[in-house]
Each structure stands twice: as structure tokens, then as C-alpha cells.
Write an enzyme that holds these catalytic residues in place. Structure first.
Site, PDB file in Angstrom:
ATOM      1  N   SER A 136      46.239  32.506  34.399  1.00 21.24           N
ATOM      2  CA  SER A 136      45.391  32.758  35.556  1.00 21.24           C
ATOM      3  C   SER A 136      45.753  31.811  36.692  1.00 21.24           C
ATOM      4  O   SER A 136      45.922  30.610  36.475  1.00 21.24           O
ATOM      5  CB  SER A 136      43.915  32.567  35.167  1.00 21.24           C
ATOM      6  OG  SER A 136      43.062  32.862  36.247  1.00 21.24           O
ATOM      7  N   LYS A 167      47.085  36.802  36.172  1.00 17.57           N
ATOM      8  CA  LYS A 167      45.796  37.146  36.764  1.00 17.57           C
ATOM      9  C   LYS A 167      45.608  36.330  38.032  1.00 17.57           C
ATOM     10  O   LYS A 167      45.772  35.115  38.025  1.00 17.57           O
ATOM     11  CB  LYS A 167      44.647  36.872  35.789  1.00 17.57           C
ATOM     12  CG  LYS A 167      43.278  37.197  36.387  1.00 17.57           C
ATOM     13  CD  LYS A 167      42.182  37.205  35.333  1.00 17.57           C
ATOM     14  CE  LYS A 167      41.709  35.834  34.952  1.00 17.57           C
ATOM     15  NZ  LYS A 167      40.535  35.877  34.055  1.00 17.57           N
ATOM     16  N   LEU A 168      45.246  37.020  39.126  1.00 14.80           N
ATOM     17  CA  LEU A 168      44.951  36.353  40.389  1.00 14.80           C
ATOM     18  C   LEU A 168      43.450  36.385  40.642  1.00 14.80           C
ATOM     19  O   LEU A 168      42.812  37.437  40.536  1.00 14.80           O
ATOM     20  CB  LEU A 168      45.657  37.055  41.556  1.00 14.80           C
ATOM     21  CG  LEU A 168      47.180  37.194  41.497  1.00 14.80           C
ATOM     22  CD1 LEU A 168      47.677  37.910  42.742  1.00 14.80           C
ATOM     23  CD2 LEU A 168      47.840  35.822  41.374  1.00 14.80           C
ATOM     24  N   LYS A 169      42.881  35.257  40.995  1.00 20.66           N
ATOM     25  CA  LYS A 169      41.496  35.216  41.434  1.00 20.66           C
ATOM     26  C   LYS A 169      41.431  35.736  42.872  1.00 20.66           C
ATOM     27  O   LYS A 169      42.285  35.401  43.705  1.00 20.66           O
ATOM     28  CB  LYS A 169      40.956  33.789  41.373  1.00 20.66           C
ATOM     29  CG  LYS A 169      40.867  33.214  39.967  1.00 20.66           C
ATOM     30  CD  LYS A 169      39.731  33.838  39.175  1.00 20.66           C
ATOM     31  CE  LYS A 169      39.545  33.124  37.835  1.00 20.66           C
ATOM     32  NZ  LYS A 169      38.382  33.642  37.093  1.00 20.66           N
ATOM     33  N   ASP A 195      40.754  39.149  39.379  1.00 21.06           N
ATOM     34  CA  ASP A 195      39.419  38.790  38.907  1.00 21.06           C
ATOM     35  C   ASP A 195      38.571  38.401  40.113  1.00 21.06           C
ATOM     36  O   ASP A 195      38.883  37.446  40.824  1.00 21.06           O
ATOM     37  CB  ASP A 195      39.513  37.619  37.932  1.00 21.06           C
ATOM     38  CG  ASP A 195      38.166  37.216  37.348  1.00 21.06           C
ATOM     39  OD1 ASP A 195      37.166  37.909  37.625  1.00 21.06           O
ATOM     40  OD2 ASP A 195      38.114  36.204  36.624  1.00 21.06           O
ATOM     41  N   GLU A 220      38.648  42.810  37.547  1.00 18.12           N
ATOM     42  CA  GLU A 220      37.630  42.240  36.673  1.00 18.12           C
ATOM     43  C   GLU A 220      36.376  41.872  37.470  1.00 18.12           C
ATOM     44  O   GLU A 220      36.470  41.181  38.488  1.00 18.12           O
ATOM     45  CB  GLU A 220      38.204  41.000  35.993  1.00 18.12           C
ATOM     46  CG  GLU A 220      37.302  40.349  34.977  1.00 18.12           C
ATOM     47  CD  GLU A 220      37.959  39.137  34.329  1.00 18.12           C
ATOM     48  OE1 GLU A 220      37.247  38.403  33.621  1.00 18.12           O
ATOM     49  OE2 GLU A 220      39.170  38.917  34.535  1.00 18.12           O
ATOM     50  N   ASP A 245      32.994  41.521  32.845  1.00 22.47           N
ATOM     51  CA  ASP A 245      32.995  40.180  32.263  1.00 22.47           C
ATOM     52  C   ASP A 245      31.551  39.686  32.218  1.00 22.47           C
ATOM     53  O   ASP A 245      30.855  39.856  31.226  1.00 22.47           O
ATOM     54  CB  ASP A 245      33.895  39.271  33.115  1.00 22.47           C
ATOM     55  CG  ASP A 245      33.900  37.812  32.666  1.00 22.47           C
ATOM     56  OD1 ASP A 245      33.186  37.466  31.713  1.00 22.47           O
ATOM     57  OD2 ASP A 245      34.620  37.007  33.287  1.00 22.47           O
ATOM     58  N   LYS A 269      34.266  37.175  26.242  1.00 26.28           N
ATOM     59  CA  LYS A 269      34.230  35.715  26.195  1.00 26.28           C
ATOM     60  C   LYS A 269      33.182  35.324  25.160  1.00 26.28           C
ATOM     61  O   LYS A 269      31.987  35.529  25.378  1.00 26.28           O
ATOM     62  CB  LYS A 269      33.874  35.134  27.562  1.00 26.28           C
ATOM     63  CG  LYS A 269      35.016  35.157  28.561  1.00 26.28           C
ATOM     64  CD  LYS A 269      34.626  34.461  29.844  1.00 26.28           C
ATOM     65  CE  LYS A 269      35.807  34.485  30.810  1.00 26.28           C
ATOM     66  NZ  LYS A 269      35.347  34.544  32.213  1.00 26.28           N
ATOM     67  N   GLY A 297      38.936  33.369  28.931  1.00 22.29           N
ATOM     68  CA  GLY A 297      38.927  31.933  28.694  1.00 22.29           C
ATOM     69  C   GLY A 297      38.048  31.201  29.682  1.00 22.29           C
ATOM     70  O   GLY A 297      37.746  31.704  30.764  1.00 22.29           O
TER      71      GLY A 297
END
Length: 374
Positions: A136, A167-169, A195, A220, A245, A269, A297
Site C-alpha cells: 500500500s 494499492k493507492l490511497k 482505497d 475500496e 472494508d 480485517k 492490514g
């Protein structure tokens, strides 16, 4: 199998991150981690609480988790012994506090499995001996900084080791152009997902639809965690699969989301849903409905990472999870490090978690200890 508990240690440790990690919740430069150690006449069990320092990801935070464990959850355990499978039922009268409950249940399960000589993976139903891993990348201050980070951390350094997904925020004002820049620089072969950490509303639907052009694995948690109906509406607008999530706190939540069509993928999670036994129930439910799941995570140390890797080895976990190698986040972990090999991490095979803290390293990062006798 009942385990008689002599006492429980609540230990706080300070874990600096190798680099600041920014999401829509804020910036983390270190982790204040609550470690739970369950002591019995026959052995010890370990777990960590995933709660953050501040109640941003959810309502829980690490000081509150320690307080509720001390005042309510630990005293609720029967003094004549407890089976890990009963912990969730015993703690059910206390509303919420899933992360604190997860830590306590996991530590009890760890010592129970160590005594029985059975691994976490075997107990949960793992079908693989290693799991594929993703990494991430947080929100950056500029596109050049993002591309440098992806190049340095995600491609040159990590994908060279074999990370199979990035994964990119994202957040409002940091979404379409960052994704476009990464796609243009690194190509369509890069497995890419985003996300949002609940940063958008349904008003942003047409804007989010622009992400459809980039062939993402998923988006996400685009909307608020209590907006399940609106997620279902958004799913009818976007081609990009929606993954939930924060909205999923139990198997019942997962069932509701599936029934509503609010998602086509679920991020499991374990800390968020109250523990690994509830996480397994969500896995079983999703698999029965053909819904892929993956293991998210929370910047765990090796204690939490060991349990996550075991969970991610269940057959329904068909997408790479956030189970990065230890050095992705920490210069030195408190357990022997998890090291990536060809894009995968090995599932621990030893009793219980298959790992435990290294005493000297644990003592070096310890900031406080509290003993609670049963």
C-alpha cells in the site's frame, strides 16, 4: 479445550515506521501498539490490538482499548478456564470494541493452539503454504513524489522482490490524476487498486466513475461505513468493483452487503470484525456466495502479521492482501521478520501463531506494562 489463565499482561510498545504513511485519516510516523500476553500454567499466548492512537479509522483507539480490556473484557473471562471458541460469546454483552475483543480472543487462541501443538493456519483451515502479497502506498504531496514512491517502494524495490499488487490511497482532490499518472508511468500490467477510506459521498458518483478508465482491481470503501444502501446505488453506476472494508464489522454485515448488492469484494480485517473466528465466518459466507475476499492490514507487527498470513491462506482469499514483508513498515520488527519470496509470504507452521516476540527487541520498544491477575 479449556485453558486456565493465570493472568494477562497489557504491554505498550512504540514502533517507528520506516516512512510516514498518510491516508485520509491523517499521517502516521510511528505506531503505539498494545500487545496482549495471556499467561497459563502450560504456556503463553500473544496478540496485538490494531487500534490506532486516535479514533479515526473507527471509534476505537489504543488507550480506550486498554481501558476496556482492563475494566470489562478481561474480568469477564471465567476463572475456571475458557475455550477460545467461547471468548466471543462471553464478550458479546459488551457493545463494540471489536479490536480489543479480537486481541483478547487471539491471545487465548494462540496459547490454546500452542498447548495443543496446532498452527493457526491448520486450525483456521488454510489450504496453501504461502500467500500472495500486495503493498500500500499512502497519499503524497505531489504527483512527482507519488511516482517516486511507487518507483522506489512499489516497483524497483518491492515488485523486484515480487509484490503482485499495488494499492493507492485516494481522497477528494487526490484521485483521478494520481491514478492516471501511475497507470501512464507503469503500464496496464501493474495490478492496481485504490482505497478511499470512506472519503466520498454519493454526490461524487460520476467523478468516481472516471476511475473506470484505469482497469482497477477494485475501489475500496468509497462511501461512509454506514452507507451500505448508497454503496449499492454506487455499484450500479461504476464498472470498477466495489470492495467494502469499514462497513463490514461482522458476518451479519457481510450478509446484508451481499444481499443488497453493496459490494462484489470484501476486505476482511480480523481486528475490525472482532477476531479470526468471526473473520473465518465471513470468509465462509462470502465463499458460499461467490464473493472474493482478501486480508487487509493495519500496519501490524510480526505478531499480527503471522495471524493475518494464516488467515489469508484460506481458500476463499483469492486476491492479494495487505500482508507485506516486515521491512515495508518497520526497520526492526519485534518478531523474526517476515521476508518476501517471489511475491509471497510463507504461512507459519509452528504451534499457535508460529512466531513470538524476541525478548530483547520487545523490551527495547516497551513504554509501559500492566499485569492483570485472574
Amino acid at each position: 479445550m479449556k485453558i486456565k489463565i493465570s493472568g494477562i499482561e497489557l504491554r505498550r510498545i512504540a514502533m517507528p515506521l520506516v516512512a510516514p504513511f498518510r491516508t485520509s485519516f491523517g499521517v502516521e510516523t510511528s505506531r503505539d501498539v498494545l500487545v496482549v500476553r495471556v499467561v497459563t500454567p502450560d504456556g503463553e499466548g500473544w496478540a496485538e490490538c490494531a487500534a490506532m492512537s486516535e479514533p479515526r479509522y473507527c471509534s476505537e483507539y489504543v488507550d480506550g482499548a486498554q481501558d476496556v480490556l482492563r475494566k470489562f473484557l478481561i474480568p469477564a473471562l471465567p476463572k475456571d478456564g475458557v475455550d477460545a471458541a467461547a471468548v466471543g460469546r462471553i464478550l458479546e454483552p459488551f457493545t463494540g470494541h471489536h479490536m480489543a475483543k479480537s486481541a483478547l480472543e487471539t491471545a487465548v487462541l494462540d496459547v490454546q493452539l500452542r498447548v495443543a501443538g496446532e498452527s493457526f493456519g491448520s486450525y483456521l483451515g488454510a489450504s496453501r503454504d504461502r500467500v500472495p502479497c500486495g503493498v500500500s502506498v499512502g497519499i503524497m504531496n505531489s504527483l512527482p513524489e507519488l511516482l517516486d514512491a511507487v518507483d522506489r517502494y512499489a516497483v524497483d524495490r518491492y515488485v523486484a522482490e515480487g509484490y503482485v499488487r499495488i494499492k493507492l490511497k485516494i481522497e477528494p482532490g487526490w484521485d483521478i490524476e494520481p491514478v492516471r499518472a501511475v497507470r501512464e508511468r507503469f503500464g496496464d500490467d501493474l495490478l492496481l487498486q485504490v482505497d478511499a477510506n470512506a472519503a466520498y459521498t454519493l454526490v461524487d458518483a460520476q467523478h468516481l466513475a472516471k476511475l473506470d478508465a484505469f482497469d482497477l482491481l477494485l475501489i475500496e470503501q468509497p462511501l461512509a461505513n454506514d452507507d451500505m444502501v448508497q454503496h449499492a446505488q454506487l455499484a450500479r453506476i461504476l464498472r470498477t468493483p466495489i470492495c467494502l472494508d469499514e462497513s463490514i464489522e461482522s458476518a451479519a454485515d457481510a450478509a446484508a452487503a451481499i444481499s443488497l448488492g453493496a459490494c462484489s469484494i470484501i476486505n476482511v480485517k480480523p481486528a475490525r470484525v472482532g477476531g479470526y473466528l468471526e473473520a473465518r465466518r465471513i470468509h465462509d459466507l462470502a465463499r458460499a456466495h461467490g464473493i472474493p475476499v482478501w486480508c487487509g492490514g493495519m500496519l501490524e507487527t510480526g505478531i499480527g502479521r503471522a495471524a493475518n498470513v494464516a488467515l489469508a491462506a484460506l481458500p476463499g482469499f483469492t486476491l492479494p492482501g495487505d500482508t507485506s514483508g516486515s521491512h515495508r513498515y518497520f526497520v526492526t520488527d519485534i518478531t523474526p521478520p517476515f521476508v518476501l519470496s517471489d511475491g509471497h509470504l510463507d504461512v507459519p507452521t509452528g504451534p499457535g501463531l508460529g512466531t513470538e516476540p524476541l525478548t530483547e527487541l520487545l523490551d527495547e520498544v516497551t513504554t509501559a506494562r500492566e499485569w492483570i491477575a485472574l
